[in-house]
Design a protein around this motif. Structure first.
Motif, PDB file in Angstrom:
ATOM      1  N   LYS A   1      22.732  23.690  -7.803  1.00  0.00           N
ATOM      2  CA  LYS A   1      22.050  24.078  -9.042  1.00  0.00           C
ATOM      3  C   LYS A   1      22.830  25.142  -9.789  1.00  0.00           C
ATOM      4  CE  LYS A   1      18.304  23.651 -11.602  1.00  0.00           C
ATOM      5  NZ  LYS A   1      18.681  24.548 -12.692  1.00  0.00           N
ATOM      6  N   SER A   2      23.432  26.082  -9.071  1.00  0.00           N
ATOM      7  CA  SER A   2      24.172  27.150  -9.743  1.00  0.00           C
ATOM      8  C   SER A   2      25.406  26.604 -10.456  1.00  0.00           C
ATOM      9  CB  SER A   2      24.578  28.220  -8.732  1.00  0.00           C
ATOM     10  OG  SER A   2      25.320  27.639  -7.671  1.00  0.00           O
TER      11      SER A   2
ATOM     12  N   SER B   1      22.213  19.348  -3.862  1.00  0.00           N
ATOM     13  CA  SER B   1      22.573  19.578  -5.265  1.00  0.00           C
ATOM     14  C   SER B   1      22.935  21.044  -5.468  1.00  0.00           C
ATOM     15  CB  SER B   1      21.410  19.191  -6.187  1.00  0.00           C
ATOM     16  OG  SER B   1      20.293  20.019  -5.927  1.00  0.00           O
TER      17      SER B   1
ATOM     18  N   ARG C   1      17.162  14.002 -15.580  1.00  0.00           N
ATOM     19  CA  ARG C   1      18.013  15.170 -15.808  1.00  0.00           C
ATOM     20  C   ARG C   1      19.424  14.786 -16.233  1.00  0.00           C
ATOM     21  NH1 ARG C   1      17.265  18.007 -10.120  1.00  0.00           N
ATOM     22  NH2 ARG C   1      19.080  19.196 -10.889  1.00  0.00           N
TER      23      ARG C   1
ATOM     24  N   GLU D   1      25.649  23.575 -11.768  1.00  0.00           N
ATOM     25  CA  GLU D   1      25.141  22.890 -12.960  1.00  0.00           C
ATOM     26  C   GLU D   1      24.799  23.895 -14.064  1.00  0.00           C
ATOM     27  OE1 GLU D   1      21.949  20.329 -11.908  1.00  0.00           O
ATOM     28  OE2 GLU D   1      22.970  19.549 -10.134  1.00  0.00           O
ATOM     29  N   ASP D   2      24.159  24.995 -13.687  1.00  0.00           N
ATOM     30  CA  ASP D   2      23.832  26.013 -14.690  1.00  0.00           C
ATOM     31  C   ASP D   2      25.098  26.613 -15.294  1.00  0.00           C
ATOM     32  OD1 ASP D   2      21.205  25.533 -14.070  1.00  0.00           O
ATOM     33  OD2 ASP D   2      21.012  27.246 -12.714  1.00  0.00           O
TER      34      ASP D   2
END
Length: 506
Positions: free
Chosen positions: A240-241, A238, A280, A243-244
């Motif tokens: 994450k960066s 995944s 999520r 998504e942020d």
């Protein structure tokens, strides 16, 4: 043709025998209304005075009369503003904030909602700057002034230290962002013994500027973004960066998860991961195959629902992002029922983004695999996620111990039909002798066998998977209970043997 004689000769020469007065130079000679209006502008620019020399009417833009400065009493002046109570504002922030955070609800017409009120916070402290606490009035404005402008950044030494610490943190973050190409390179500081210089160049694949540009193109062009995850290790694959970045910069775009390669894990593991990730984002399980697929109907139905949400548009675009070798192009081929994207069981097959038409109102966008840089990921993690081509790795045998720790012994025995190894080196030597892969002098080819094992691991020939956090806790509790039962059995057996010995001696 300034005189009447020339004008008459011109008309005779051109054969114009019409009756009428000849126009001669003078008043209204070839003059239209626009020209007259232009000349009158210059005539009316001067002021008009009476016999005494007093100004009766001032010139244009020079009138000194004061107009009546009274606003027209009309309610239309107040239409663009609205005043509500604090209770109503609090209720609005709570209700809309919950809706915005919920990934299963969609806010339509976000432009007509005051979304900025959700980010604003009521200030309890006064916004006035305490100027006199920093410097006195005499030092700043008096005759003994030492500065032209007062320093109002901090009022005491503690605030100065806090400001300096904050500036240092911002500078360090900026340096990290410059090193990791943009907004998505939020690295987490952790000293794990690895540095970017010590890693091989092969482990930096998927982080080039060209691939980041392709990712930005896909995100900007998509209305719905599908994050493709590997069902064997969803948290490891995944981004994450990314998504942020989308949550902060593009909150109006939809982001969903697709667990691909769910055929490589047990059904209960895929169901547990879907349950865990659904908290999520909306999550679907998928198996990419043109002939025998799973989850295709659910994904198409979900995309049709998104197209109905954007009914004001002629079509919507769906972008596929994720780690390399997670099956983004295979999912597109499965949806189209034919090979429209080039696929291969090696990372980096897709080089550039491409548009594919799924149906009249839905378009698909394929994207190259992206690897967000992070200091937490070691070389073993990057290699075992399928990001790197195994044939280009040097000293592949050093990554076999971490591979053996992830796989169960029974799966390895069943795959390679060997058993009884002690460590990773013994495992490689046994496998090399079984397959007949020997070097000069009869020594086993450990490097070649290690690359073969890593390739089988990435392509799914060796069963393995990661458990969700909830299942890991349950497994730990079960193991602890089993260990306790074993200890009790051993203690009971020891007590029984001791009693038997006492009875025999007596």
């Amino acid at each position: 043709m300034g005189t009447g004689k020339k004008e008459k000769q011109r008309r005779i020469r051109q054969g114009d025998t019409r009756d009428g007065n000849l126009r001669v130079k003078g008043e209204n000679f070839y003059r239209n209304s626009k020209r007259v209006q232009f000349l009158n502008m210059y005539k009316g620019s001067n002021d008009i005075r009476n016999k005494k020399g007093e100004i009766v009417r001032g010139a244009d833009l020079q009138d000194r009369t004061i107009p009546t400065a009274r606003v027209q009493p009309d309610r239309r002046w107040f239409n663009s503003t609205r005043v509500i109570s604090q209770d109503a504002l609090k209720h609005f922030r709570e209700a809309l904030g919950e809706t915005q955070k919920d990934s299963y609800q969609v806010l339509l017409k976000r432009n007509k909602l005051p979304m900025s009120l959700l980010e604003e916070k009521d200030r309890s402290d006064s916004p006035n700057a305490n100027i006199l606490e920093t410097e006195s009035y005499s030092q700043t404005f008096g005759p003994n002034a030492q500065r032209k402008k007062p320093r109002i950044a901090a009022s005491n030494l503690e605030e100065v230290a806090q400001i300096i610490q904050k500036d240092n943190e911002q500078y360090e973050e900026k340096q990290e962002l410059n090193a990791t190409l943009g907004l998505m390179g939020n690295q987490e500081d952790e000293d794990n013994g690895w540095s970017n210089v010590a890693k091989e160049a092969i482990f930096s694949k998927g982080q080039s500027k060209r691939i980041w540009n392709e990712l930005y193109k896909v995100i900007d062009s998509s209305d719905v973004v599908i994050h493709v995850l590997d069902a064997r290790d969803p948290l490891g694959t995944s981004c994450k960066s990314v998504e942020d970045y989308m949550t902060k910069e593009t909150p109006h775009k939809h982001l969903i998860y697709v667990l691909n390669k769910c055929d490589l894990v047990p059904t209960w593991v895929a169901a547990a991961w879907v349950k865990h990730l659904s908290k999520r984002r909306p999550t679907l399980a998928f198996h990419a195959s043109i002939t025998n697929s799973f989850g295709k109907g659910s994904l198409i139905q979900l995309l049709r629902q998104f197209s109905q949400l954007h009914s004001d548009r002629k079509q919507i675009s769906v972008g596929f992002i994720g780690y390399p070798n997670t099956g983004k192009s295979s999912i597109i081929n499965t949806l189209r029922k034919k090979k429209v994207c080039q696929v291969a069981p090696i990372p980096g097959e897709t080089k550039v983004w491409q548009y594919i038409t799924l149906m009249k109102k839905i378009f698909l966008i394929d994207c190259p695999g992206i690897v967000p840089p992070s200091t937490k990921d070691t070389e073993e993690d990057i290699l075992l996620r399928g990001v790197v081509r195994v044939e280009n790795v040097t000293n592949a045998e050093q990554y076999i111990p971490s591979l053996l720790s992830r796989c169960q012994v029974k799966h390895l025995e069943r795959t390679y039909e060997i058993s009884g190894w002690d460590d990773a080196t013994d495992f490689l030597q046994m496998l090399a002798r079984k397959q007949g892969r020997l070097l000069k002098g009869g020594e086993p080819d450990e490097s070649g066998v290690a690359k073969q094992v890593l390739t089988d691991f990435n392509r799914g020939k060796i069963p393995w998977f990661m458990l969700p956090p909830e299942k890991e806790e349950e497994e730990k509790i079960k193991e602890e209970s089993k260990n306790k039962e074993r200890i009790k059995k051993r203690s009971n057996e020891a007590d029984e043997t001791s009693q038997e010995k006492k009875t025999k001696t007596s």
